[in-house]
Design a protein around this motif. Structure first.
Motif: not given
Length: 552
Positions: A176-181, A208-215, A281-285
């Motif tokens: 889960i992260g607040m990512n730009d892409k 909450d403008q978050t992006v969720s991924y399942t990997i 947590e997933l960061y942008n870079s």
């Protein structure tokens, strides 16, 4: 007794046996009754085989029946046909279709709670091109067998195929992260530059403008993930411009178009092993991770009156070229001080100092040690300056300078919002502009008009002097001096012819004549130059006369 009775002879009754009827047995009639029996047995055997080879009926719920045909569309697992579509009808709510599939006995034990179905057809997405073989054979339905203990016979068909292989072991995590892409399903998961997993699902939450991924990370690569692991996005080719130059980081070919999720462990310490379902947590870079604060981070505030354009959070804080921290917040107003912006023109900037960046080949020290050490440097005159980080992009950074006599300093408070205030001064291009401004101001104060007037007056007098010299040189008397002098010498030689060479007078006169002759020879070039250029004694004769420019 009549005569008739007398005439009939007395005959004895005669016995005749009745012949017996013998039935002959027909073999054909006996065999014909075996045909129905054999047919019954064969039919029963075929029925048993059909029952043995026929699996259950499964109901598949789909958004549409595009490409699905009754008795033509097959069901496959691992490219092996295990069923066929028998019926297609609309759902009761009219929001989709209901497809009935008859499976073979090979698939009857594969219908579990976690079994997944999808339609295989030509597809082009982030994971590449797939399903091209269906251009000829047509679309078909595929599924992955589940591992659950509970059986199920109604499934929702997925829009895209699942990313994990059948029966493959691995680790499934949530990011889960607040990512730009937002990455697409099928994007790779990398460890360093090695592909170790895949993105199974991606979802954006507007609340909450978050992006969720399942990997899913395949085994044995799942051993690389620990509780301390950090995840970030890598978008194709990443170009970073810093004070040390331009850095280009390229993802592997599968990630160039769609991007990828990369993970690593800080300092090689991954911590306890991760388990299925863990959330990270997933960061942008990667730079966002590098600028994360630590438990020993030291915070300070610096006030500037110059422009802070190009200074952004994450910008480096350097001391003599050594990166020792980062800009935490800019601007850093507190308690409504932004309302006084135009009163004093101060812009506070919060900076963070990282002690671990200064512990090069040394043991880690306590936070109190570095606070005391840094305060000592501040007491000795350590100041903060906004400097250029990259001239091309215009990015700025904070440079700590301990040069003595560094000019006026700004330190309006001892502490601000709980942080120690660092004195600041102008630097970089702003300082150069200030110096140029001071120089121009001094230049404007010079009496240029008076100086130019005096220079013009001197040039006028020089011009008059040159004019008088030219008039003197152009006079006939001046130009006849060499000729008259030669004539005088000639007459003197005629006179001396009557004088004896042995007399003292002759020797003195001869010596005088030789001296005069030498003087004339030496003066001849000067006279020639004076004749050609009368002003050559005043101006440099070696410099070419300037050619006047034409009017524009």
């Amino acid at each position: 007794m009549s005569n008739d009775n007398k005439q009939q002879p007395n005959k004895q009754l005669e016995y005749r046996p009745v012949p017996a009827v013998v039935k002959k047995t027909n073999i054909f009639n006996s065999i014909i009754w075996l045909v129905p029996l054999i047919a019954l047995i064969a039919g029963g055997w075929l029925l048993m085989k059909e029952i043995q080879n026929t699996g259950p009926e499964v109901t598949l719920l789909m958004d549409s029946a595009d490409g699905i045909e009754v008795n033509n569309t097959v069901v496959k697992v691992l490219s092996v046909e295990v069923g066929r579509v028998k019926r297609i009808r609309l759902q009761e709510d009219r929001e989709g279709v209901e497809v009935t599939v008859r499976l073979t006995a090979d698939a009857k034990d594969m219908m579990r709670e976690d079994t997944q179905f999808w339609v295989v057809k030509p597809r082009f997405d982030e994971s590449g091109i797939s399903g091209l073989n269906t251009l000829v054979s047509g679309a078909y339905i595929a599924f992955t067998p589940g591992k659950s203990e509970e059986t199920k016979y109604e499934f929702k068909v997925l829009d895209i195929p699942p990313m994990t292989a059948i029966g493959q072991n691995g680790l499934r995590l949530k990011l889960i992260g607040m990512n730009d892409k937002m990455l697409g399903v099928g994007s790779p998961v990398l460890y360093e530059d090695f592909s170790v997993g895949v993105v199974e699902s991606a979802e954006f939450t507007p609340k909450d403008q978050t992006v969720s991924y399942t990997i899913f990370i395949e085994s044995p690569n799942d051993k690389l993930v620990g509780q301390n692991s950090q995840f970030w996005l890598q978008n194709g080719i990443n170009i970073e411009t810093t004070g040390s130059g331009v850095h280009i980081r390229s993802a592997p070919i599968p990630a160039l178009l769609s991007g990828a999720i990369v993970f690593a462990s800080p300092n090689g310490n991954k911590g306890d092993p991760a388990v299925n379902g863990d959330t990270f947590e997933l960061y942008n870079s990667r730079s966002d991770i590098d600028n994360l604060p630590t438990e020993r981070s030291l915070y300070y505030t610096a006030f500037f009156k110059q422009s802070v354009r190009g200074l952004a959070p994450g910008a480096p804080v350097e001391y003599k070229g050594l990166n020792i921290g980062a800009v935490a917040e800019v601007p850093y107003f507190a308690d409504g001080d932004s309302l006084k912006l135009f009163e004093n023109g101060w812009i506070p900037v919060r900076i963070r100092i990282e002690p671990e960046r200064m512990e090069i080949n040394a043991d880690a020290q306590s936070k109190q040690y570095w606070q005391s050490h840094f305060q000592t440097a501040l007491n000795k005159g350590l100041t903060a300056v906004i400097a250029s980080n990259n001239l091309i992009t215009g990015s700025k950074m904070i440079e700590l300078d301990d040069t003595p006599d560094s000019g006026s300093k700004l330190k309006p408070f001892a502490r601000y919002n709980g942080n120690v205030v660092i004195a600041t001064r102008n630097g970089g291009l702003d300082q150069l502009q200030a110096q140029l401004g001071n120089l121009l101001e001094k230049f404007n104060k010079l009496p240029l008009e008076k100086t130019v007037g005096e220079l013009n007056s001197s040039l006028g007098e020089l011009k008059a002097t040159l004019k008088s010299a030219n008039a003197l040189i152009n006079k006939p008397q001046t130009q006849n001096v060499p000729q008259e002098l030669n004539q005088t010498l000639s007459e003197l030689r005629q006179t001396l012819k009557g004088v004896s060479p042995q007399s003292p007078l002759y020797g003195d006169v001869q010596s005088t004549l030789n001296s005069i002759d030498k003087t004339l020879k030496d003066a001849q070039p000067v006279l020639n130059q004076l004749k050609e250029k009368p002003n050559s004694f005043i101006f440099n004769s070696n410099v070419k006369d300037p050619i006047p420019k034409g009017s524009r």
